[in-house]
Design a protein around this motif. Structure first.
Motif, PDB file in Angstrom:
ATOM      1  N   SER A 273       0.883  -1.123   0.147  1.00 42.74           N
ATOM      2  CA  SER A 273      -0.017  -0.109  -0.146  1.00 42.74           C
ATOM      3  C   SER A 273       0.900   1.207   0.137  1.00 42.74           C
ATOM      4  CB  SER A 273      -0.850   0.157   1.581  1.00 42.74           C
ATOM      5  OG  SER A 273      -1.395  -0.924   1.599  1.00 42.74           O
ATOM      6  N   PRO A 274       0.202   2.473  -0.393  1.00 39.31           N
ATOM      7  CA  PRO A 274       0.986   3.633  -0.465  1.00 39.31           C
ATOM      8  C   PRO A 274       1.295   3.993   1.089  1.00 39.31           C
ATOM      9  CG  PRO A 274      -0.833   3.874  -1.673  1.00 39.31           C
ATOM     10  CD  PRO A 274      -1.015   2.277  -1.237  1.00 39.31           C
ATOM     11  N   LYS A 275       2.511   4.828   1.199  1.00 37.11           N
ATOM     12  CA  LYS A 275       2.870   4.908   2.454  1.00 37.11           C
ATOM     13  C   LYS A 275       1.709   5.864   3.303  1.00 37.11           C
ATOM     14  CE  LYS A 275       6.387   6.113   5.626  1.00 37.11           C
ATOM     15  NZ  LYS A 275       7.609   6.298   5.314  1.00 37.11           N
ATOM     16  N   SER A 276       1.132   6.689   2.688  1.00 37.62           N
ATOM     17  CA  SER A 276      -0.107   7.520   3.506  1.00 37.62           C
ATOM     18  C   SER A 276      -1.058   6.348   3.634  1.00 37.62           C
ATOM     19  CB  SER A 276      -0.354   8.703   2.286  1.00 37.62           C
ATOM     20  OG  SER A 276      -0.982   7.947   1.155  1.00 37.62           O
ATOM     21  N   ASN A 277      -1.349   5.421   3.127  1.00 35.32           N
ATOM     22  CA  ASN A 277      -2.594   4.566   3.387  1.00 35.32           C
ATOM     23  C   ASN A 277      -2.238   3.778   4.607  1.00 35.32           C
ATOM     24  OD1 ASN A 277      -3.566   5.673   1.126  1.00 35.32           O
ATOM     25  ND2 ASN A 277      -4.058   3.592   0.265  1.00 35.32           N
ATOM     26  N   ILE A 278      -0.848   3.406   4.742  1.00 32.70           N
ATOM     27  CA  ILE A 278      -0.431   2.721   5.816  1.00 32.70           C
ATOM     28  C   ILE A 278      -0.254   3.313   7.084  1.00 32.70           C
ATOM     29  CG2 ILE A 278       1.749   1.494   6.960  1.00 32.70           C
ATOM     30  CD1 ILE A 278       2.775   1.302   4.120  1.00 32.70           C
ATOM     31  N   GLU A 279       0.029   4.760   6.807  1.00 31.22           N
ATOM     32  CA  GLU A 279       0.148   5.760   8.117  1.00 31.22           C
ATOM     33  C   GLU A 279      -1.452   5.857   8.639  1.00 31.22           C
ATOM     34  OE1 GLU A 279       3.044   8.880   7.854  1.00 31.22           O
ATOM     35  OE2 GLU A 279       4.265   7.175   8.439  1.00 31.22           O
ATOM     36  N   ALA A 280      -2.397   6.191   7.649  1.00 37.12           N
ATOM     37  CA  ALA A 280      -3.657   6.319   8.271  1.00 37.12           C
ATOM     38  C   ALA A 280      -4.264   5.096   8.957  1.00 37.12           C
ATOM     39  CB  ALA A 280      -4.587   6.514   6.894  1.00 37.12           C
ATOM     40  N   LYS A 281      -4.084   3.957   8.218  1.00 35.15           N
ATOM     41  CA  LYS A 281      -4.338   2.664   8.846  1.00 35.15           C
ATOM     42  C   LYS A 281      -3.976   2.343  10.295  1.00 35.15           C
ATOM     43  CE  LYS A 281      -4.471   0.500   4.259  1.00 35.15           C
ATOM     44  NZ  LYS A 281      -4.268  -0.886   3.825  1.00 35.15           N
ATOM     45  N   ILE A 282      -2.508   2.703  10.530  1.00 35.90           N
ATOM     46  CA  ILE A 282      -1.835   2.347  11.670  1.00 35.90           C
ATOM     47  C   ILE A 282      -2.261   3.252  12.810  1.00 35.90           C
ATOM     48  CG2 ILE A 282      -0.159   0.630  10.771  1.00 35.90           C
ATOM     49  CD1 ILE A 282       1.853   2.872  11.317  1.00 35.90           C
ATOM     50  N   SER A 283      -2.636   4.597  12.299  1.00 33.38           N
ATOM     51  CA  SER A 283      -2.665   5.554  13.288  1.00 33.38           C
ATOM     52  C   SER A 283      -3.939   5.409  14.203  1.00 33.38           C
ATOM     53  CB  SER A 283      -3.038   6.841  12.592  1.00 33.38           C
ATOM     54  OG  SER A 283      -4.413   6.794  11.869  1.00 33.38           O
TER      55      SER A 283
ATOM     56  N   TRP B  69       0.969   1.527  17.795  1.00 26.49           N
ATOM     57  CA  TRP B  69       1.425   0.725  16.492  1.00 26.49           C
ATOM     58  C   TRP B  69       2.575   1.822  15.823  1.00 26.49           C
ATOM     59  CZ3 TRP B  69      -2.008  -2.818  13.268  1.00 26.49           C
ATOM     60  CH2 TRP B  69      -2.464  -3.937  13.965  1.00 26.49           C
ATOM     61  N   LYS B  70       2.280   2.979  15.777  1.00 27.20           N
ATOM     62  CA  LYS B  70       3.243   3.637  14.916  1.00 27.20           C
ATOM     63  C   LYS B  70       4.630   3.761  15.423  1.00 27.20           C
ATOM     64  CE  LYS B  70       3.387   8.058  12.299  1.00 27.20           C
ATOM     65  NZ  LYS B  70       4.481   8.173  12.000  1.00 27.20           N
ATOM     66  N   ASP B  71       4.745   3.894  16.953  1.00 24.74           N
ATOM     67  CA  ASP B  71       5.949   4.121  17.457  1.00 24.74           C
ATOM     68  C   ASP B  71       6.879   2.944  17.568  1.00 24.74           C
ATOM     69  OD1 ASP B  71       5.177   6.634  17.951  1.00 24.74           O
ATOM     70  OD2 ASP B  71       4.418   6.234  19.769  1.00 24.74           O
ATOM     71  N   THR B  72       6.033   1.746  17.320  1.00 21.56           N
ATOM     72  CA  THR B  72       6.706   0.631  17.386  1.00 21.56           C
ATOM     73  C   THR B  72       7.819   0.008  16.192  1.00 21.56           C
ATOM     74  OG1 THR B  72       4.867  -0.583  18.577  1.00 21.56           O
ATOM     75  CG2 THR B  72       6.287  -1.832  17.575  1.00 21.56           C
ATOM     76  N   PHE B  73       7.406   0.690  15.018  1.00 20.25           N
ATOM     77  CA  PHE B  73       8.361   0.424  13.827  1.00 20.25           C
ATOM     78  C   PHE B  73       9.148   1.489  13.582  1.00 20.25           C
ATOM     79  CE2 PHE B  73       3.786  -1.195  13.386  1.00 20.25           C
ATOM     80  CZ  PHE B  73       4.152  -2.433  13.246  1.00 20.25           C
ATOM     81  N   SER B  74      10.384   0.943  13.521  1.00 17.25           N
ATOM     82  CA  SER B  74      11.824   1.542  13.244  1.00 17.25           C
ATOM     83  C   SER B  74      11.717   1.886  11.711  1.00 17.25           C
ATOM     84  CB  SER B  74      13.137   1.215  13.850  1.00 17.25           C
ATOM     85  OG  SER B  74      13.046  -0.154  13.400  1.00 17.25           O
ATOM     86  N   ALA B  75      11.087   1.387  11.023  1.00 16.03           N
ATOM     87  CA  ALA B  75      11.016   1.604   9.637  1.00 16.03           C
ATOM     88  C   ALA B  75       9.491   1.401   8.931  1.00 16.03           C
ATOM     89  CB  ALA B  75      11.962   1.132   8.822  1.00 16.03           C
ATOM     90  N   ILE B  76       9.060   2.217   8.073  1.00 16.38           N
ATOM     91  CA  ILE B  76       7.672   1.887   7.370  1.00 16.38           C
ATOM     92  C   ILE B  76       7.894   2.157   6.152  1.00 16.38           C
ATOM     93  CG2 ILE B  76       5.222   2.570   7.090  1.00 16.38           C
ATOM     94  CD1 ILE B  76       5.316   3.403  10.214  1.00 16.38           C
ATOM     95  N   VAL B  77       7.742   1.021   5.240  1.00 18.43           N
ATOM     96  CA  VAL B  77       7.814   1.280   3.521  1.00 18.43           C
ATOM     97  C   VAL B  77       6.763   0.952   3.066  1.00 18.43           C
ATOM     98  CG1 VAL B  77       9.632   0.548   1.688  1.00 18.43           C
ATOM     99  CG2 VAL B  77      10.241   0.426   4.415  1.00 18.43           C
ATOM    100  N   GLY B  78       6.402   1.772   2.114  1.00 19.45           N
ATOM    101  CA  GLY B  78       5.163   1.719   1.614  1.00 19.45           C
ATOM    102  C   GLY B  78       5.779   1.147  -0.097  1.00 19.45           C
ATOM    103  N   GLY B  79       4.463   0.796  -0.734  1.00 14.63           N
ATOM    104  CA  GLY B  79       4.625   0.260  -2.252  1.00 14.63           C
ATOM    105  C   GLY B  79       5.137   1.372  -3.055  1.00 14.63           C
TER     106      GLY B  79
END
Ligand code: ADP
Ligand code: RBF
Ligand code: MG
Length: 386
Positions: free
Chosen positions: A118-128, A133-143
Motif C-alpha cells: 500500500s502507499p505510505k500515506s494509506n499505511i500511516e492512516a491505517k496504523i494511526s 503501533w506507529k511508534d513500534t516500527f523503526s521503519a515503514i516502507v510503502g509500495g
C-alpha cells in the motif's frame, strides 16, 4: 504445534506485512466490494479474494475490473474504491494476535519494520487508528517508495536498509504468496500466516507456515519466547457469541462421544471471519439449564475438509437429552491449538479428548473462572420479539 521445515537461522530484526497479516483488511475490503458491485447489479464472490490478496492496489483493481467486467478502467475503479476505503481505515480490526505480537517485540527491544504494498500515506492512516503501533516500527516502507512492489524484494531490502541491518538478520511475517516470494528473494527467513484458507500447499517456499499469529514461536528464530501461555492455553481477549442450537453435519459425533452443539455459521459469518480457525475454550450457558465448561473448534475441520467455516462447541457435561433449538451462549476465553488433520478418526478423537482435559483444568484457573459469571451468560434473554 506449527508445521516447521527446520529450525531456521537466528534473526534479530522482524519485518511484518500489514494487510492480512496484522490487520483484517479483507473483511472490510469484502464489505466495500460487495456494496459497490451490488449497485452495478453484480454479486461479489468472496472466493475471488485470492485474486487481490497481496497485490498492489492497481493490480488488485485490474483483477476485479476484469473478473466482473466493470465499465471502468482499472485506474477509474481504483480511485473510486480508494475513496470508499478512506472512510473505513479505522474500521479495519487487528487480527487475533497482532497486538500481542507488537507488544511482545516492543517490550523485548526487538527492531521491527512494516513493509506493505500500500502507499505510505494509506499505511500511516491505517496504523494511526491503533494505539502504540506507529511508534513500534523503526521503519515503514510503502509500495510507492520503491520501484517494484511485492513479489519483487525491493520493499523488504529497503526496510532492512532503513533499520541499518543486513537482510540475512531479518525475519519476515507475511500472509500472501507474493509477500513470501518477495521476502525469500530478499534473502530473508519468512513465516507465512496464510489469510486464505486451504492454500497451505502454495506456501511451500516459506521457512515455516503457521495458522495464525497466535501460533508464532519466536524462540525458534532466536527471538524472545512468548511467556503468556498457561498450562497449555493462551488467554485471549474474551468474545461472546450465541443463538439457538441448530442441526450440524449429523456425523454421529455423539456416537464418538463428542457431540457439538452447532450455532448457525451463516448468522455469524462476520464474527467468525474475525476469528482465526483453531481450538478454543470457555463457558457455555443454556438458558434453562446452567453454565458449563466448553471446548470448541472453529474452522473447516481439516479431517473432514468442510467447505464452510463452522463453530463446534462441545459442552463438558453429560446431558440426559438433546437440546436443539435452545438458546446457547458462549464466552470464549482462551486458545489451545490450530485445527489439524489426523491420520485416523481415532487419533482425531483422542486429540479432542485431550483438548477437553486441557480446557476442563484451565477453566478452574481464576483468570478463566472469572468469566463464568459474565452477564452475557447469566442474564435472562431479552423479551422475545416474536
Ligand atoms: P449435529 O451434527 O446435529 O450437531 P451431534 O452429533 O454433534 O449432531 O450432536 C449435537 C447435539 O447433541 C447438540 O445439538 C445437543 O442437542 C446434543 N448434546 C448432548 N450433549 C451435548 C454436549 N455435552 N455438548 C454438545 N451437545 C450436546
Ligand atoms: N476437526 C478437525 O478436522 N481437526 C481438528 O483439529 C479438530 N479439533 C477439534 C477440537 C474440538 C475441541 C472439537 C469439539 C472439535 C474439533 N474438530 C476438529 C471438529 C470435529 O471434527 C467435529 O466436531 C466432528 O464432527 C467430531 O466428530
Ligand atoms: Mg454438532
Amino acid at each position: 504445534m506449527a508445521a516447521s521445515k527446520s529450525v531456521g537461522k537466528l534473526v534479530s530484526h522482524v519485518i511484518v506485512d500489514l494487510d492480512g497479516t496484522l490487520l483484517n483488511t479483507d473483511s472490510v475490503a469484502n464489505q466495500i466490494l460487495k456494496s459497490f458491485l451490488a449497485k452495478l447489479g453484480k454479486k461479489w464472490d468472496s472466493k475471488s479474494a485470492h485474486r487481490i490478496v497481496g497485490r498492489t492496489p492497481l493490480e488488485a483493481a485490474a483483477a476485479v475490473v476484469e473478473d466482473y467486467q466493470l465499465p471502468y478502467s482499472k485506474e477509474e475503479f481504483l480511485s473510486m474504491i480508494t475513496l470508499l476505503f478512506a472512510d473505513q481505515w479505522c474500521n479495519i480490526r487487528p487480527l487475533p494476535g497482532a497486538n500481542r505480537l507488537i507488544k511482545h517485540l516492543r517490550s523485548n527491544g526487538v527492531s521491527m519494520a512494516l513493509a506493505s504494498n500500500s502507499p505510505k500515506s494509506n499505511i500511516e492512516a491505517k496504523i494511526s487508528c491503533h494505539n502504540g503501533w506507529k511508534d513500534t516500527f523503526s521503519a515503514i516502507v510503502g509500495g510507492d517508495e520503491v520501484e517494484k512492489g511485492k513479489p519483487s524484494p525491493d520493499i523488504f531490502l529497503e526496510a532492512a536498509r532503513r533499520m541499518n541491518t543486513e537482510p540475512s538478520t531479518c525475519l519476515v511475517i507475511e500472509d500472501s504468496i507474493a509477500g513470501v516470494t518477495a521476502g525469500k528473494s530478499a534473502g530473508m527467513e519468512v513465516i507465512a500466516v496464510p489469510s486464505i484458507p486451504k492454500q497451505v500447499d502454495k506456501f511451500s517456499s516459506a521457512s515455516e507456515v503457521v495458522n495464525s499469529l497466535l501460533d508464532l514461536q519466536p524462540e525458534k528464530w532466536g527471538l524472545p519466547p512468548f511467556e503468556d501461555w498457561i498450562e497449555g492455553t493462551l488467554p485471549i481477549e474474551p468474545w461472546y457469541i450465541g443463538g439457538p442450537v441448530i442441526k450440524g453435519f449429523g456425523r454421529g459425533s455423539k456416537v464418538l462421544g463428542i457431540p457439538t452443539a452447532n450455532l448457525s455459521a451463516e448468522s455469524f459469518s462476520d464474527i467468525l471471519s474475525e476469528h482465526t480457525s483453531g481450538v478454543y475454550f470457555g463457558w457455555a450457558a443454556l438458558s434453562t439449564r446452567g453454565v458449563y465448561k466448553m471446548v470448541m473448534s472453529i474452522g473447516w475441520n481439516p479431517y473432514f475438509d468442510n467447505t464452510e467455516k463452522t463453530i463446534e462447541p462441545w459442552l463438558l457435561h453429560e446431558f440426559p437429552e438433546d437440546f436443539y433449538g435452545e438458546e446457547l451462549r458462549l464466552a470464549i476465553v482462551g486458545y489451545i491449538r490450530p485445527e489439524a488433520n489426523f491420520p485416523s478418526l481415532e487419533s482425531l478423537i483422542a486429540r479432542i479428548h485431550e483438548d477437553g482435559r486441557i480446557a476442563e483444568k484451565a477453566l478452574d484457573l481464576p483468570l478463566y473462572a472469572a468469566y463464568r459469571d459474565s452477564p452475557y451468560l447469566t442474564n435472562p434473554l431479552p423479551e422475545s420479539n416474536s
